[in-house]
Design an enzyme around this catalytic site. Sequence first.
Site, PDB file in Angstrom:
ATOM      1  N   ASP A  45      42.922  37.632  43.083  1.00 24.99           N
ATOM      2  CA  ASP A  45      43.733  37.235  44.232  1.00 24.99           C
ATOM      3  C   ASP A  45      44.698  36.131  43.796  1.00 24.99           C
ATOM      4  O   ASP A  45      44.254  35.099  43.297  1.00 24.99           O
ATOM      5  CB  ASP A  45      42.773  36.720  45.327  1.00 24.99           C
ATOM      6  N   THR A  79      47.528  38.699  51.154  1.00 28.59           N
ATOM      7  CA  THR A  79      46.277  39.268  50.645  1.00 28.59           C
ATOM      8  C   THR A  79      45.940  40.632  51.253  1.00 28.59           C
ATOM      9  O   THR A  79      45.662  41.582  50.534  1.00 28.59           O
ATOM     10  CB  THR A  79      45.127  38.278  50.924  1.00 28.59           C
ATOM     11  N   ASN A 127      47.771  39.249  56.971  1.00 27.21           N
ATOM     12  CA  ASN A 127      46.359  38.874  57.061  1.00 27.21           C
ATOM     13  C   ASN A 127      45.942  38.844  58.522  1.00 27.21           C
ATOM     14  O   ASN A 127      44.794  39.122  58.874  1.00 27.21           O
ATOM     15  CB  ASN A 127      46.126  37.495  56.451  1.00 27.21           C
ATOM     16  N   ASP A 185      36.594  38.789  53.344  1.00 28.37           N
ATOM     17  CA  ASP A 185      36.238  40.052  53.990  1.00 28.37           C
ATOM     18  C   ASP A 185      37.303  41.123  53.757  1.00 28.37           C
ATOM     19  O   ASP A 185      37.014  42.256  53.364  1.00 28.37           O
ATOM     20  CB  ASP A 185      35.938  39.850  55.493  1.00 28.37           C
ATOM     21  N   ARG A 186      38.572  40.773  54.003  1.00 27.71           N
ATOM     22  CA  ARG A 186      39.648  41.765  53.865  1.00 27.71           C
ATOM     23  C   ARG A 186      39.732  42.333  52.452  1.00 27.71           C
ATOM     24  O   ARG A 186      40.059  43.503  52.255  1.00 27.71           O
ATOM     25  CB  ARG A 186      40.987  41.172  54.289  1.00 27.71           C
ATOM     26  N   ASP A 193      42.999  32.345  44.299  1.00 26.80           N
ATOM     27  CA  ASP A 193      43.943  32.148  45.404  1.00 26.80           C
ATOM     28  C   ASP A 193      43.736  30.796  46.064  1.00 26.80           C
ATOM     29  O   ASP A 193      44.691  30.067  46.330  1.00 26.80           O
ATOM     30  CB  ASP A 193      43.764  33.267  46.426  1.00 26.80           C
ATOM     31  N   HIS A 228      46.606  27.945  45.954  1.00 26.72           N
ATOM     32  CA  HIS A 228      47.225  27.354  47.147  1.00 26.72           C
ATOM     33  C   HIS A 228      47.155  25.832  47.109  1.00 26.72           C
ATOM     34  O   HIS A 228      48.057  25.152  47.558  1.00 26.72           O
ATOM     35  CB  HIS A 228      46.521  27.847  48.421  1.00 26.72           C
ATOM     36  N   HIS A 252      49.125  39.775  45.055  1.00 25.45           N
ATOM     37  CA  HIS A 252      50.430  39.115  45.166  1.00 25.45           C
ATOM     38  C   HIS A 252      50.476  38.043  44.097  1.00 25.45           C
ATOM     39  O   HIS A 252      49.437  37.712  43.500  1.00 25.45           O
ATOM     40  CB  HIS A 252      50.620  38.482  46.549  1.00 25.45           C
TER      41      HIS A 252
END
Length: 580
Positions: free
Chosen positions: A47, A88, A109, A171-172, A319, A323, A367
């Site tokens: 990610d 994501t 998202n 989760d996604r 990720d 960030h 991404h």
Amino acid sequence: MPRMRRRTFLYFVLTISVFFSSVGFAQRRTQPAVQKRPRLVLLIVVDQFRYDYLERFGDLFGPDGFRRLMRDGASWTQSNYDHMPTYTAPGHGTMMTGAYPAESGIIGNEWLDRATGKRITSVSDESVKLLGGNPNDPASSPSRLMASTVGDELRLATNDRAKVIGISVKDRSAILPAGRHANAAYWFSWLTGTMVSSTYYFKQLPGWVTNFNNAKPADKYFAVKWERVLPEAEYLKRAGPDDPKWEDVSNAWTPDTNTFPHTITGGVTTPGQKFYTALDYSPFTNDILVSFAQEAIVNEQLGQDDDTDVLTVSFSANDYVGHRFGPYSQEVMDVTLRTDRNIATLLDFIDSRIGLANTLVAFTADHGVSPIPEHAAAMGMGGGRVPFATVMGKIQAAISARYNPQGKTPDPSADYLLRFQEGTAWREWFINNNIYFNYDALKRDGVDVEEFSQVVVRAALSVPGIARCFSRLQLLRGATSVTDPIERRALHGFYPSRSGDVVMVAEPYKYIAETITATHGSPYSYDTHVPTIIMGAGVNAGRYLEPATPADIAPTLSAILRITAPSNSTGRVLVEALRK
Ligand SMILES: [Zn+2]
């Protein structure tokens, strides 16, 4: 075979000769012999992983992680997402469906559900229950995914004998690559520090998952110091000082420093919710995922028979760290080097248990990421932030000037944009750089929607830092140029019943985000350019310069597996690397 008896030996020779003569026979026939499918399809996702990380840190990787993928796999050096926003869920919704958000329906998202007026996530589902965490915590499912995946198609092709499992911290990222007909998806709960799933898949967790959770997999990282894996000099050379002024952790969700070592406690004295949240911002959840993936492979017997199984593993720590510290930080460099080791461990484990020769591996990212705006500004590259209040202030002023020229109070045009209540204040819906119109109010006042659209688009374009703006009507009519990559990416990210009415694009290196340190979402190369690597039988290793996109992974895997491509697959079969 000194102890082999004569009769056994004769039988052995006979079997061998029958085998070779049958091979010869098959070769003489015009019909090709039926080839075996791989036993396992393994999708590895990192990610927020830009393509250039493979090059920037390439000489520091070990032989069996990223370097193995680049050496033994087919690697596309010009692989870009062709949609926006580059977030994501849209990325994870693309890689195993071969479909852009315009087809998968996964436009962000989160988005506004017009039917209920609620903010929903790509996988939130009130009709299912969480398993493995607090039973009343929100649960998730793939119900909003509008396209089938490679795993779904394999299940259909094998009368459900294929097993399909998705794993991630988010989760996604576990749910979307696995698909609607997956056997299971598991993700990490930052509330309870356990691996969880939902009643979408089964009534209760398999025993091995409960056992994994009973061992408290997260708690052993409590108060662990995250140190660099290599000497600091290497980091100073590649990433610069550990605490540049644009690295701002003051608004971090959990206490942190902007220098090594990072001590992971979440500011509490015993493991609990704050610690589990803090753990997300460390490299250590990637280690938990590798252990969990190994347990899944063993206990679900993945890759143990001729019906191809699918395992998707998406590493999320990169990720969270990205960030917080930005792509040019020492922290991102370190989590990247650690991920290289995680991938080596996972591939070695699969090699010993299933054999990499029997495994088809795909590697990509959902991404990339932009430099921190203040960093880009310091480099003279025009970085900056476009305040949300400035954008909405300009737009509301333009709406009032056109539809309330006499300046009546209250302003009848004040509710022309859809709003939501946040505490005592009302705010306009502005999500994924989309604005949503209040059609009831426009109808009430007889406002022409097309003209209103133009008023909003013109106002948005007058805000310094806004580069492009597209209206719903323009996108629905196809009044965009597919040769313009930004217009094409806006179109590929637009799903009519879920997207907003006006879509904005900031200038490069600028965020319409005031607080987050570094982020992604744009149609620019730093967000779209990611690795696409496929490794396994039937694939010719090498570097490929042809344009590609992660949307090509699903149709290419389907071609190798000789199954129907997923329902909305629009990607290209990457034929240049396939053996005939
Ligand atoms: Zn992501």
